[in-house]
Design a protein around this motif. Structure first.
Motif, PDB file in Angstrom:
ATOM      1  N   ILE A  62     -12.501   6.741   3.431  1.00 32.28           N
ATOM      2  CA  ILE A  62     -12.758   5.008   3.975  1.00 32.28           C
ATOM      3  C   ILE A  62     -12.925   4.265   2.662  1.00 32.28           C
ATOM      4  O   ILE A  62     -12.308   3.085   2.470  1.00 32.28           O
ATOM      5  CB  ILE A  62     -13.268   5.517   4.952  1.00 32.28           C
ATOM      6  CG1 ILE A  62     -12.845   6.150   6.301  1.00 32.28           C
ATOM      7  CG2 ILE A  62     -13.638   3.856   5.552  1.00 32.28           C
ATOM      8  CD1 ILE A  62     -13.972   5.798   7.211  1.00 32.28           C
ATOM      9  N   ALA A  63     -13.798   4.702   2.163  1.00 32.66           N
ATOM     10  CA  ALA A  63     -14.384   3.673   1.162  1.00 32.66           C
ATOM     11  C   ALA A  63     -12.771   4.135  -0.451  1.00 32.66           C
ATOM     12  O   ALA A  63     -12.636   2.961  -0.488  1.00 32.66           O
ATOM     13  CB  ALA A  63     -15.431   3.736   0.249  1.00 32.66           C
ATOM     14  N   ALA A  64     -12.602   4.698  -0.533  1.00 29.28           N
ATOM     15  CA  ALA A  64     -11.650   4.558  -1.050  1.00 29.28           C
ATOM     16  C   ALA A  64     -10.211   4.138  -1.334  1.00 29.28           C
ATOM     17  O   ALA A  64      -9.557   3.455  -1.975  1.00 29.28           O
ATOM     18  CB  ALA A  64     -11.147   6.575  -1.986  1.00 29.28           C
ATOM     19  N   PHE A  65     -10.052   4.482  -0.082  1.00 29.89           N
ATOM     20  CA  PHE A  65      -8.363   3.766   0.287  1.00 29.89           C
ATOM     21  C   PHE A  65      -9.120   1.768   1.028  1.00 29.89           C
ATOM     22  O   PHE A  65      -8.107   1.082   0.390  1.00 29.89           O
ATOM     23  CB  PHE A  65      -8.555   4.211   2.477  1.00 29.89           C
ATOM     24  CG  PHE A  65      -8.157   5.223   2.289  1.00 29.89           C
ATOM     25  CD1 PHE A  65      -7.313   6.392   1.257  1.00 29.89           C
ATOM     26  CD2 PHE A  65      -8.667   6.212   3.140  1.00 29.89           C
ATOM     27  CE1 PHE A  65      -7.028   7.391   0.928  1.00 29.89           C
ATOM     28  CE2 PHE A  65      -7.856   7.655   2.926  1.00 29.89           C
ATOM     29  CZ  PHE A  65      -7.359   8.070   1.917  1.00 29.89           C
ATOM     30  N   ILE A  66     -10.288   1.426   0.990  1.00 28.02           N
ATOM     31  CA  ILE A  66     -10.652   0.293   0.924  1.00 28.02           C
ATOM     32  C   ILE A  66     -11.193  -0.068  -0.012  1.00 28.02           C
ATOM     33  O   ILE A  66      -9.782  -1.377  -0.150  1.00 28.02           O
ATOM     34  CB  ILE A  66     -12.101  -0.186   2.086  1.00 28.02           C
ATOM     35  CG1 ILE A  66     -11.670   0.276   4.181  1.00 28.02           C
ATOM     36  CG2 ILE A  66     -12.140  -1.713   1.521  1.00 28.02           C
ATOM     37  CD1 ILE A  66     -13.409   0.592   4.217  1.00 28.02           C
ATOM     38  N   ALA A  67     -10.898   0.050  -0.634  1.00 28.49           N
ATOM     39  CA  ALA A  67     -11.398  -0.189  -2.280  1.00 28.49           C
ATOM     40  C   ALA A  67      -9.868   0.005  -3.202  1.00 28.49           C
ATOM     41  O   ALA A  67      -9.396  -0.970  -4.224  1.00 28.49           O
ATOM     42  CB  ALA A  67     -11.854   0.857  -3.396  1.00 28.49           C
ATOM     43  N   ALA A  68      -8.587   0.621  -2.014  1.00 25.71           N
ATOM     44  CA  ALA A  68      -7.346  -0.140  -2.639  1.00 25.71           C
ATOM     45  C   ALA A  68      -6.815  -0.963  -2.124  1.00 25.71           C
ATOM     46  O   ALA A  68      -5.428  -0.955  -2.675  1.00 25.71           O
ATOM     47  CB  ALA A  68      -6.587   1.693  -2.574  1.00 25.71           C
ATOM     48  N   GLY A  69      -6.907  -1.453  -1.018  1.00 25.21           N
ATOM     49  CA  GLY A  69      -6.356  -3.301  -0.119  1.00 25.21           C
ATOM     50  C   GLY A  69      -5.789  -2.309   0.713  1.00 25.21           C
ATOM     51  O   GLY A  69      -5.619  -2.991   1.428  1.00 25.21           O
ATOM     52  N   TYR A  70      -6.506  -1.047   1.427  1.00 30.41           N
ATOM     53  CA  TYR A  70      -6.177  -1.217   2.886  1.00 30.41           C
ATOM     54  C   TYR A  70      -6.867  -1.176   4.039  1.00 30.41           C
ATOM     55  O   TYR A  70      -8.450  -0.775   3.590  1.00 30.41           O
ATOM     56  CB  TYR A  70      -5.697   0.807   2.349  1.00 30.41           C
ATOM     57  CG  TYR A  70      -3.997   1.404   1.695  1.00 30.41           C
ATOM     58  CD1 TYR A  70      -2.935   1.148   2.933  1.00 30.41           C
ATOM     59  CD2 TYR A  70      -4.514   0.984   1.016  1.00 30.41           C
ATOM     60  CE1 TYR A  70      -1.659   1.147   2.483  1.00 30.41           C
ATOM     61  CE2 TYR A  70      -3.171   1.611   0.050  1.00 30.41           C
ATOM     62  CZ  TYR A  70      -2.028   1.692   1.064  1.00 30.41           C
ATOM     63  OH  TYR A  70      -0.872   2.169   0.372  1.00 30.41           O
ATOM     64  N   ALA A  71      -6.386  -1.867   5.188  1.00 28.07           N
ATOM     65  CA  ALA A  71      -7.224  -1.662   6.484  1.00 28.07           C
ATOM     66  C   ALA A  71      -7.467  -0.354   6.989  1.00 28.07           C
ATOM     67  O   ALA A  71      -6.180   0.730   6.576  1.00 28.07           O
ATOM     68  CB  ALA A  71      -6.843  -2.816   7.497  1.00 28.07           C
ATOM     69  N   VAL A  72      -8.255   0.685   7.183  1.00 30.74           N
ATOM     70  CA  VAL A  72      -8.570   1.516   7.694  1.00 30.74           C
ATOM     71  C   VAL A  72      -9.478   1.556   9.580  1.00 30.74           C
ATOM     72  O   VAL A  72      -9.836   1.164   9.509  1.00 30.74           O
ATOM     73  CB  VAL A  72      -9.438   2.700   6.529  1.00 30.74           C
ATOM     74  CG1 VAL A  72      -9.227   4.429   7.274  1.00 30.74           C
ATOM     75  CG2 VAL A  72      -9.079   2.737   5.295  1.00 30.74           C
ATOM     76  N   MET A  73      -8.591   2.447  10.077  1.00 31.23           N
ATOM     77  CA  MET A  73      -8.484   2.827  11.523  1.00 31.23           C
ATOM     78  C   MET A  73      -9.020   4.052  11.515  1.00 31.23           C
ATOM     79  O   MET A  73      -8.064   5.229  11.609  1.00 31.23           O
ATOM     80  CB  MET A  73      -7.453   2.510  12.749  1.00 31.23           C
ATOM     81  CG  MET A  73      -7.997   2.261  13.713  1.00 31.23           C
ATOM     82  SD  MET A  73      -7.166   1.713  15.137  1.00 31.23           S
ATOM     83  CE  MET A  73      -6.743   2.994  15.879  1.00 31.23           C
TER      84      MET A  73
END
Length: 312
Positions: free
Chosen positions: A67-78
């Motif tokens: 989750i942290a890596a994907f958010i840092a890449a600019g994605y929302a995560v559900m």
């Protein structure tokens, strides 16, 4: 049924977490949408990742670094909990039916598309272990999605069953068949157990991995699964849907995986146009933790970057 209004929490910290519920088969399911930063939006909405948990997975367990890596890449995560698991409603508790779960993923995907901050044309499915199989099933039905990622995916239940020691297999059968007659009062077995002890997963460091995961996340975990659930494994073969996938898909296998054996050649031969594979020297649970985690995430972030580049 319409979903109740979402409730925003942790407004003073980043990432922002938006808690909500949706309904699947009439059951209220808990969901959390993580955003890159408070109020982060783009004119056409954020790209988003729908996380699909594995066999006994619940929100928070083993997914924090992703989750942290994907958010840092600019994605929302559900993330979300399946009916009867975690914070979701539903009885009996902790039962698994893979066909119903694919339907739950469909409901979660619909819910994610309805979020105002999300660009519904830029959604990526992400699944792990048993949930990786659900991602393959779902991806095959949604050519409009941006892409899909499945790590250590359970693609062929027959291979998974063959990897179970005979005595354990016989015991699973006896418990499972008996449980089928119990209705809403299941017979439970542990989701994970120590090596050699009775549980649905006792190999590849399953118990240690789950204990580390829930300790890091700071959550409580109900380590039970209805015994009837194990009877569904052998019949579940999402590998048959690989050829129907029409979106870029990354499958990451572990070379020493004895929980969900990964036959790379067989997989690649089924869909060379849309499916790519990567291998990691690991067992089933090592890709969740360092030192293997970094390589695993590198493959996934490179893939996400390629999706963004191709979309532009």
């Amino acid at each position: 049924m319409t979903s109740p209004k979402a409730v925003v929490t942790n407004t003073d910290s980043k990432p922002l977490e938006v808690k909500s519920v949706f309904y699947s088969d009439g059951v209220q399911c808990a969901a959390s949408l993580f955003l890159p930063e408070a109020g982060a939006e783009t004119s056409d909405g954020l790209p988003a990742i729908l996380m699909v948990h594995g066999w006994g997975g619940v929100q928070g367990a083993l997914t924090g670094p992703f989750i942290a890596a994907f958010i840092a890449a600019g994605y929302a995560v559900m993330t979300f909990d399946y009916p009867g698991w975690g914070s979701s409603e539903g009885l009996p508790r902790n039962c698994i039916n893979p066909i119903k779960r694919v339907g739950n993923v469909e409901s979660a995907l619909t819910h994610l598309k309805q979020q105002s901050v999300v660009n519904e044309k830029k959604i990526v499915l992400w699944g792990t272990s048993f949930g990786g199989g659900h991602v393959v099933d779902t991806a095959a039905q949604h050519p409009e999605l941006l892409g899909a990622i499945a790590q250590v995916p359970m693609l062929d239940g027959q291979d998974a069953v063959k990897a179970i020691p005979l005595l354990s297999l016989l015991r699973f059968g006896a418990y499972g068949i008996t449980d089928c007659f119990m209705g809403r009062r299941p017979i439970y077995i542990p989701v994970v157990s120590a090596p050699g002890e009775f549980g649905s997963m006792d190999r590849d460091g399953a118990e240690d991995a789950m204990n580390r995961g829930i300790e890091i996340a700071g959550i409580q975990y109900d380590n039970r699964v209805a015994a009837r659930s194990v009877l569904t494994i052998g019949m579940y073969r999402p590998i048959k849907r690989l050829a129907k996938i029409k979106i870029p898909t990354l499958l990451i296998g572990a070379s020493r995986d004895s929980v969900a054996p990964f036959n790379r050649m067989n997989i690649e031969n089924r869909n060379k146009d849309y499916v790519q594979t990567k291998m990691i020297d690991a067992n089933h649970f090592e890709p969740y933790f360092e030192p293997v985690l970094s390589q695993n995430l590198q493959y996934q972030l490179e893939f996400l970057h390629s999706l963004s580049a191709n979309k532009e």
